[in-house]
Design a protein around this motif. Structure first.
Motif, PDB file in Angstrom:
ATOM      1  N   GLY A   1      30.175  36.374  49.029  1.00  0.00           N
ATOM      2  CA  GLY A   1      30.065  35.137  48.903  1.00  0.00           C
ATOM      3  C   GLY A   1      30.927  34.259  49.840  1.00  0.00           C
ATOM      4  O   GLY A   1      30.324  33.406  50.349  1.00  0.00           O
TER       5      GLY A   1
ATOM      6  N   ASP B   1      32.191  32.597  38.578  1.00  0.00           N
ATOM      7  CA  ASP B   1      31.130  33.204  39.464  1.00  0.00           C
ATOM      8  C   ASP B   1      30.986  32.267  40.745  1.00  0.00           C
ATOM      9  O   ASP B   1      30.899  32.646  41.946  1.00  0.00           O
TER      10      ASP B   1
ATOM     11  N   ALA C   1      31.507  40.942  45.577  1.00  0.00           N
ATOM     12  CA  ALA C   1      30.999  39.860  45.547  1.00  0.00           C
ATOM     13  C   ALA C   1      31.936  38.586  46.016  1.00  0.00           C
ATOM     14  O   ALA C   1      31.224  37.681  46.884  1.00  0.00           O
TER      15      ALA C   1
ATOM     16  N   ARG D   1      33.179  42.636  41.265  1.00  0.00           N
ATOM     17  CA  ARG D   1      33.607  41.279  41.607  1.00  0.00           C
ATOM     18  C   ARG D   1      34.308  41.041  42.873  1.00  0.00           C
ATOM     19  O   ARG D   1      34.074  40.112  43.556  1.00  0.00           O
TER      20      ARG D   1
ATOM     21  N   ARG E   1      31.869  33.244  44.427  1.00  0.00           N
ATOM     22  CA  ARG E   1      30.642  33.562  45.333  1.00  0.00           C
ATOM     23  C   ARG E   1      30.837  32.298  46.462  1.00  0.00           C
ATOM     24  O   ARG E   1      30.505  32.804  47.717  1.00  0.00           O
TER      25      ARG E   1
END
Length: 276
Positions: free
Chosen positions: A11, A226, A7, A4, A230
């Protein structure tokens, strides 16, 4: 498989490129503000027709250089501000449509636990019966903005109707918080010339968003988190909701993504502004 944290980093870089042309405003309490509207961000055109039954759609904005305002008055813009500029990795979290006693207290509690300030764009018809929550927002250092009285599509209202929607809500906010709101957000992101002009007349700057969580569609806690993680990047303004439906997913998602953002070095704050 990406962690995470990884990411978030990837992102964030992507979001910087995608939203680099959006308008800027100053984030944080200690940095002098400098709002600079620029080219349009991606999204549907301003003239796209909306159905009143559609509760939340993507941002609709008109673009153009701001008209200089008279000394001591708020600038009349032709586009909403979309991003924040500030030191480091500054982001802003915003919550629309409340306050709702079923969900807003939990959001306030999570923000308090992490010592984070956010923006709440309230609807007057919700705020008038929950002024204690508006007072709590102010006490915790959050910014309370104007989101009209009943969340109508402003592009279908007359100027006098738009003014009434704004004025009634500003009065409730001022009574509860001790000062009128200085930020305004059009329902559905549907702005028009009257909304910009009347908002400026009432001393309010228009604020849009950069990342839409689409939490109103209740896509799931992990999906909402998310989208924030992101889309995280310096200057991003995140749109979520604390009312207008079942917002339990939004409450739980905040608990997930907020510590992730903070651990990744983001400064979650509220913008400052100045008067021309």
């Amino acid at each position: 498989m990406l962690t995470r944290r990884r990411a978030l980093t990837i992102g964030g870089a992507a979001a910087v490129g995608a939203a680099g042309t959006a308008a800027l405003l100053t984030g944080g309490q200690d940095t002098p503000p400098a709002a600079r509207p620029a080219a349009p961000a991606a999204g549907p055109p301003a003239h796209r027709a909306l159905k009143p039954s559609a509760y939340r759609l993507e941002p609709l904005t008109g673009y153009g250089p701001p008209r200089a305002a008279a000394h001591g008055r708020t600038l009349v813009r032709h586009e909403p501000l979309l991003r924040v500029s500030g030191r480091g990795r500054t982001m802003v979290l915003t919550f629309d449509d409340g306050p709702d006693p079923r969900y807003t207290p939990d959001i306030l509690r999570t923000l308090r636990e992490h010592d984070v300030r956010a923006m709440f764009f309230v609807c007057g018809e919700m705020a008038v019966d929950n002024t204690d929550l508006l007072a709590e927002m102010t006490e915790d250092g959050h910014v309370v903005g104007n989101h009209t009285w009943s969340h109508p599509l402003l592009t279908r209202l007359t100027r006098s109707e738009i003014r009434s929607q704004m004025e009634r809500t500003s009065e409730v906010v001022e009574d509860a918080c001790g000062e009128p709101p200085v930020w305004f957000r059009a329902p559905y992101g549907a702005w028009n010339r009257a909304a910009f002009q009347l908002g400026a007349d009432l001393g309010m700057e228009p604020l849009g968003w950069t990342v839409d969580t689409l939490d109103w569609m209740t896509p799931g806690v992990r999906t909402i988190a998310d989208r924030v993680e992101r889309g995280a990047a310096p200057g991003v303004v995140v749109l979520s909701h604390d009312a207008g439906g079942d917002r339990s997913q939004s409450v739980r998602a905040l608990r997930d993504y907020l510590p992730e953002l903070l651990d990744s070095g983001y400064d979650i704050t509220v913008p400052t502004r100045h008067y021309t």
